[in-house]
Design a protein around this motif. Sequence first.
Motif, PDB file in Angstrom:
ATOM      1  N   ASN A  30      75.228  39.814   5.352  1.00 51.17           N
ATOM      2  CA  ASN A  30      73.922  39.551   4.746  1.00 51.17           C
ATOM      3  C   ASN A  30      74.059  39.524   3.231  1.00 51.17           C
ATOM      4  OD1 ASN A  30      73.311  41.076   7.433  1.00 51.17           O
ATOM      5  ND2 ASN A  30      71.540  39.807   6.969  1.00 51.17           N
ATOM      6  N   ILE A  31      73.394  38.567   2.623  1.00 52.65           N
ATOM      7  CA  ILE A  31      73.438  38.416   1.171  1.00 52.65           C
ATOM      8  C   ILE A  31      72.012  38.434   0.647  1.00 52.65           C
ATOM      9  CG2 ILE A  31      74.187  36.963  -0.745  1.00 52.65           C
ATOM     10  CD1 ILE A  31      76.275  35.761   1.227  1.00 52.65           C
ATOM     11  N   ASN A  32      71.741  39.383  -0.231  1.00 57.09           N
ATOM     12  CA  ASN A  32      70.416  39.516  -0.842  1.00 57.09           C
ATOM     13  C   ASN A  32      70.537  39.261  -2.338  1.00 57.09           C
ATOM     14  OD1 ASN A  32      69.164  40.462   1.607  1.00 57.09           O
ATOM     15  ND2 ASN A  32      70.233  42.388   1.255  1.00 57.09           N
ATOM     16  N   THR A  33      69.639  38.451  -2.862  1.00 52.20           N
ATOM     17  CA  THR A  33      69.618  38.143  -4.294  1.00 52.20           C
ATOM     18  C   THR A  33      68.228  38.453  -4.831  1.00 52.20           C
ATOM     19  OG1 THR A  33      71.214  36.349  -3.952  1.00 52.20           O
ATOM     20  CG2 THR A  33      69.991  36.328  -6.012  1.00 52.20           C
ATOM     21  N   ILE A  34      68.191  39.291  -5.880  1.00 45.57           N
ATOM     22  CA  ILE A  34      66.904  39.608  -6.508  1.00 45.57           C
ATOM     23  C   ILE A  34      67.060  39.514  -8.022  1.00 45.57           C
ATOM     24  CG2 ILE A  34      66.066  41.092  -4.640  1.00 45.57           C
ATOM     25  CD1 ILE A  34      66.770  43.501  -6.414  1.00 45.57           C
ATOM     26  N   ARG A  35      65.974  39.191  -8.665  1.00 45.69           N
ATOM     27  CA  ARG A  35      65.974  39.086 -10.124  1.00 45.69           C
ATOM     28  C   ARG A  35      65.952  40.487 -10.723  1.00 45.69           C
ATOM     29  NH1 ARG A  35      62.353  35.004 -13.778  1.00 45.69           N
ATOM     30  NH2 ARG A  35      63.350  35.590 -15.735  1.00 45.69           N
ATOM     31  N   TRP A 113      76.075  31.682   0.617  1.00 45.90           N
ATOM     32  CA  TRP A 113      76.138  31.776   2.081  1.00 45.90           C
ATOM     33  C   TRP A 113      77.552  32.196   2.464  1.00 45.90           C
ATOM     34  CZ3 TRP A 113      71.827  31.365   4.837  1.00 45.90           C
ATOM     35  CH2 TRP A 113      70.750  30.666   4.297  1.00 45.90           C
ATOM     36  N   PRO A 114      77.701  33.064   3.452  1.00 41.83           N
ATOM     37  CA  PRO A 114      79.057  33.380   3.925  1.00 41.83           C
ATOM     38  C   PRO A 114      79.659  32.145   4.593  1.00 41.83           C
ATOM     39  CG  PRO A 114      77.401  34.470   5.292  1.00 41.83           C
ATOM     40  CD  PRO A 114      76.671  33.783   4.188  1.00 41.83           C
ATOM     41  N   SER A 115      80.914  31.851   4.276  1.00 48.30           N
ATOM     42  CA  SER A 115      81.551  30.673   4.876  1.00 48.30           C
ATOM     43  C   SER A 115      82.783  31.027   5.709  1.00 48.30           C
ATOM     44  CB  SER A 115      81.933  29.662   3.800  1.00 48.30           C
ATOM     45  OG  SER A 115      82.898  30.194   2.926  1.00 48.30           O
ATOM     46  N   GLU A 116      83.416  32.171   5.421  1.00 44.53           N
ATOM     47  CA  GLU A 116      84.610  32.582   6.174  1.00 44.53           C
ATOM     48  C   GLU A 116      84.748  34.094   6.112  1.00 44.53           C
ATOM     49  OE1 GLU A 116      88.300  30.751   4.874  1.00 44.53           O
ATOM     50  OE2 GLU A 116      87.187  29.001   4.165  1.00 44.53           O
TER      51      GLU A 116
END
Length: 122
Positions: A30-35, A113-116
């Motif tokens: 999981n990838i979360n991005t916040i300012r 996005w996770p790719s591998e």
Amino acid sequence: MAIVPMSFILILFLSLISKGFCACSLDNININTIRSGREIQGKPEWNVTVINNCNCPQKLIKLTCKGFQTVENVNPSILSKEGDKCLLIGGNQLVRSASVKFSYAWDPAFIFWPSESSIVNC
């Protein structure tokens, strides 16, 4: 005599359960991005957290990063750009429920996005 077939069925069943327990996919990253609220050289800063929600450690985690730019230095031991992909933590393993954090500054926010990835000792 019935013990042998019953033992075989039990072993097969347990084997299938353990495989399901360790089955992981890129959806478990999981990838979360916040300012952050800060600005660096006139660009908004973004805090990114990558979490391994798999029951197993994962290594060689790569994220899509085609077109990724930043005016803030990102520690290459955390995130290093390799063409259109970014290697997370130098390819080292990220254990279950662990997270990695980094920040960058750009406008607009970049969507990672996770790719591998590779599953470790599961």
